[in-house]
Enzyme design. Structure first.
Site, PDB file in Angstrom:
ATOM      1  N   SER A  96       0.828  -1.207   0.000  1.00 14.39           N
ATOM      2  CA  SER A  96       0.000   0.000   0.000  1.00 14.39           C
ATOM      3  C   SER A  96       0.866   1.262   0.000  1.00 14.39           C
ATOM      4  O   SER A  96       1.681   1.477   0.907  1.00 14.39           O
ATOM      5  CB  SER A  96      -0.909   0.006   1.227  1.00 14.39           C
ATOM      6  OG  SER A  96      -1.553   1.257   1.314  1.00 14.39           O
ATOM      7  N   HIS A 131      -1.078  -0.896  -4.313  1.00 11.36           N
ATOM      8  CA  HIS A 131      -2.414  -0.568  -3.810  1.00 11.36           C
ATOM      9  C   HIS A 131      -2.468   0.926  -3.504  1.00 11.36           C
ATOM     10  O   HIS A 131      -1.612   1.445  -2.774  1.00 11.36           O
ATOM     11  CB  HIS A 131      -2.663  -1.409  -2.555  1.00 11.36           C
ATOM     12  CG  HIS A 131      -3.994  -1.222  -1.927  1.00 11.36           C
ATOM     13  ND1 HIS A 131      -5.132  -1.864  -2.366  1.00 11.36           N
ATOM     14  CD2 HIS A 131      -4.380  -0.461  -0.867  1.00 11.36           C
ATOM     15  CE1 HIS A 131      -6.159  -1.519  -1.595  1.00 11.36           C
ATOM     16  NE2 HIS A 131      -5.735  -0.657  -0.675  1.00 11.36           N
ATOM     17  N   ASP A 154      -4.525   4.021  -2.053  1.00 11.74           N
ATOM     18  CA  ASP A 154      -5.628   4.431  -1.185  1.00 11.74           C
ATOM     19  C   ASP A 154      -5.973   5.894  -1.416  1.00 11.74           C
ATOM     20  O   ASP A 154      -5.323   6.776  -0.869  1.00 11.74           O
ATOM     21  CB  ASP A 154      -5.222   4.238   0.279  1.00 11.74           C
ATOM     22  CG  ASP A 154      -5.083   2.775   0.649  1.00 11.74           C
ATOM     23  OD1 ASP A 154      -6.074   2.041   0.509  1.00 11.74           O
ATOM     24  OD2 ASP A 154      -3.979   2.376   1.063  1.00 11.74           O
ATOM     25  N   MET A 195      -8.242   8.935  -0.667  1.00 16.20           N
ATOM     26  CA  MET A 195      -9.143   9.340   0.429  1.00 16.20           C
ATOM     27  C   MET A 195      -9.535  10.796   0.285  1.00 16.20           C
ATOM     28  O   MET A 195      -8.710  11.624  -0.105  1.00 16.20           O
ATOM     29  CB  MET A 195      -8.442   9.175   1.779  1.00 16.20           C
ATOM     30  CG  MET A 195      -7.945   7.782   2.056  1.00 16.20           C
ATOM     31  SD  MET A 195      -7.115   7.758   3.656  1.00 16.20           S
ATOM     32  CE  MET A 195      -6.501   6.073   3.675  1.00 16.20           C
ATOM     33  N   HIS A 235      -8.001   1.886  -4.540  1.00 15.12           N
ATOM     34  CA  HIS A 235      -9.027   1.652  -3.515  1.00 15.12           C
ATOM     35  C   HIS A 235      -9.614   3.021  -3.157  1.00 15.12           C
ATOM     36  O   HIS A 235      -8.973   3.801  -2.460  1.00 15.12           O
ATOM     37  CB  HIS A 235      -8.347   0.969  -2.307  1.00 15.12           C
ATOM     38  CG  HIS A 235      -9.202   0.848  -1.093  1.00 15.12           C
ATOM     39  ND1 HIS A 235      -8.675   0.591   0.152  1.00 15.12           N
ATOM     40  CD2 HIS A 235     -10.548   0.933  -0.925  1.00 15.12           C
ATOM     41  CE1 HIS A 235      -9.657   0.527   1.043  1.00 15.12           C
ATOM     42  NE2 HIS A 235     -10.798   0.745   0.412  1.00 15.12           N
ATOM     43  N   MET A 261     -11.657   5.550  -1.324  1.00 17.17           N
ATOM     44  CA  MET A 261     -12.373   5.857  -0.083  1.00 17.17           C
ATOM     45  C   MET A 261     -12.889   7.278  -0.204  1.00 17.17           C
ATOM     46  O   MET A 261     -12.432   8.201   0.484  1.00 17.17           O
ATOM     47  CB  MET A 261     -11.430   5.674   1.117  1.00 17.17           C
ATOM     48  CG  MET A 261     -11.202   4.206   1.448  1.00 17.17           C
ATOM     49  SD  MET A 261      -9.766   3.940   2.495  1.00 17.17           S
ATOM     50  CE  MET A 261      -8.507   3.824   1.250  1.00 17.17           C
ATOM     51  N   MET A 307     -12.379  -5.252   4.149  1.00 22.83           N
ATOM     52  CA  MET A 307     -11.554  -4.433   5.041  1.00 22.83           C
ATOM     53  C   MET A 307     -11.401  -5.137   6.381  1.00 22.83           C
ATOM     54  O   MET A 307     -12.391  -5.519   7.007  1.00 22.83           O
ATOM     55  CB  MET A 307     -12.194  -3.050   5.277  1.00 22.83           C
ATOM     56  CG  MET A 307     -12.158  -2.101   4.098  1.00 22.83           C
ATOM     57  SD  MET A 307     -10.515  -1.801   3.395  1.00 22.83           S
ATOM     58  CE  MET A 307      -9.637  -1.086   4.795  1.00 22.83           C
ATOM     59  N   GLY A 361      -9.124   4.239   6.475  1.00 19.36           N
ATOM     60  CA  GLY A 361      -8.702   5.605   6.763  1.00 19.36           C
ATOM     61  C   GLY A 361      -7.233   5.736   7.133  1.00 19.36           C
ATOM     62  O   GLY A 361      -6.604   6.732   6.806  1.00 19.36           O
ATOM     63  N   ASP A 402      -7.436  -6.121   3.400  1.00 18.24           N
ATOM     64  CA  ASP A 402      -6.709  -4.858   3.571  1.00 18.24           C
ATOM     65  C   ASP A 402      -6.820  -4.391   5.018  1.00 18.24           C
ATOM     66  O   ASP A 402      -7.913  -4.095   5.494  1.00 18.24           O
ATOM     67  CB  ASP A 402      -7.327  -3.821   2.610  1.00 18.24           C
ATOM     68  CG  ASP A 402      -6.603  -2.486   2.623  1.00 18.24           C
ATOM     69  OD1 ASP A 402      -5.539  -2.372   3.259  1.00 18.24           O
ATOM     70  OD2 ASP A 402      -7.122  -1.552   1.971  1.00 18.24           O
TER      71      ASP A 402
HETATM   72  C1  DX5 Z   1      -6.559   1.819   5.193  1.00 19.65           C
HETATM   73  C2  DX5 Z   1      -6.047   1.479   3.838  1.00 19.65           C
HETATM   74  C3  DX5 Z   1      -4.987   0.449   3.801  1.00 19.65           C
HETATM   75  C4  DX5 Z   1      -3.720   0.766   4.553  1.00 19.65           C
HETATM   76  C5  DX5 Z   1      -3.231  -0.546   5.126  1.00 19.65           C
HETATM   77  O1  DX5 Z   1      -7.704   2.558   5.049  1.00 19.65           O
HETATM   78  O2  DX5 Z   1      -7.110   1.020   3.006  1.00 19.65           O
HETATM   79  O3  DX5 Z   1      -4.682   0.071   2.448  1.00 19.65           O
HETATM   80  O4  DX5 Z   1      -2.705   1.336   3.776  1.00 19.65           O
HETATM   81  O5  DX5 Z   1      -2.165  -0.332   5.951  1.00 19.65           O
HETATM   82  P1  DX5 Z   1      -1.636  -1.437   6.952  1.00 19.65           P
HETATM   83  O6  DX5 Z   1      -1.231  -2.628   6.108  1.00 19.65           O
HETATM   84  O7  DX5 Z   1      -0.516  -0.773   7.639  1.00 19.65           O
HETATM   85  O8  DX5 Z   1      -2.774  -1.809   7.869  1.00 19.65           O
HETATM   86 ZN    ZN Z   2      -6.617   0.183   1.022  1.00 21.88          ZN
END
Ligand code: DX5
Ligand code: ZN
Length: 220
Positions: A8, A33, A35, A37, A66, A68, A137, A142, A175
């Site tokens: 990620s 990956h 994220d 947001m 991904h 969010m 999830m 977040g 994730d």
């Molecule tokens: C959280 C994200 C994840 C995050 C995971 O909202 O969707 O992708 O980066 O991080 P770790 O692996 O550290 O839990």
């Molecule tokens: Zn994610």
């Protein structure tokens, strides 16, 4: 069964992210990956189009976005255009997930649907035939670095059962809070695509972290 690691980007050092992508790609991570947001769907803001567009030039890793963000339908076209290979939306983020998935599919990229920890698999029954990926999830979305919620694996088992019974094509991704210590457990529940933030980009030697995950995948 082929297992895929998706480090990620949220845990990257953005000052040296190009080098970090090169190291992970060379070490054998097929996906990155991403994220995205918006500070509304989740209480955090990460990165968006300009960042992804720049990074696209420097790596051939599969761009696994991904989203969010609320009403993700507003941005799926642009994300496809800048080179995202998988566009994954939260079922909780839009009024008509089925329509958004079909829009993503029509753009010639892969589609994904994500469920938060409190959302049951039944909330996505009607899109399971249409998606390339389902993301469960295992933390509240977040932030990176949170603790894995093992009870989420019941949803992984349910999704694997439906997939096998109906002959659906989707990958099952997890994730949040994944480490070398719990990754076997998630694979055994039915996951074949593993997101890892802190456990890869949070490590001193990120190439070794990728290889350590891949050698566990080879046990299966
Ligand atoms: C959280 C994200 C994840 C995050 C995971 O909202 O969707 O992708 O980066 O991080 P770790 O692996 O550290 O839990
Ligand atoms: Zn994610």
């Amino acid at each position: 069964m082929e297992y895929k690691l998706a480090p990620s980007l949220l845990s990257a050092d953005f000052g040296i992210v190009k080098e970090q992508l090169e190291i992970m790609e060379k070490a054998g991570a097929p996906y990155i990956h991403l994220d995205v947001m918006d500070g509304v769907f989740v209480p955090n803001i990460s990165f968006g189009m300009p960042v992804l567009k720049s990074l696209r030039k420097y790596t051939n890793m599969v761009f696994d976005a991904h989203l969010m963000i609320v009403e993700p339908e507003r941005y799926v076209e642009e994300l496809a255009k800048i080179g995202c290979d998988i566009i994954n939306i939260h079922v909780e983020a839009t009024k008509n997930p089925k329509e958004v998935i079909s829009k993503i599919n029509s753009l010639g990229v892969k589609s994904g649907i994500t469920i938060k920890p409190a959302t049951p698999v039944s909330a996505i029954y009607d899109v399971l035939s249409d998606v390339d990926m389902v993301l469960v999830m295992s933390v509240e979305p977040g932030f990176g670095g949170q603790k894995f919620m093992p009870e989420q694996l019941d949803k992984v088992r349910e999704l694997k059962k439906i997939k096998d019974e109906k002959g659906y094509k989707y990958d099952i991704q997890i994730d949040g809070g994944i480490t070398l210590d719990n990754v076997r457990e998630v694979i055994e529940a039915g996951v074949n695509c593993v997101v890892a933030g802190s456990s890869v980009l949070g490590k001193e030697d990120i190439g070794k972290a990728v290889k350590d995950f891949n050698s566990i995948f080879e046990e299966y």
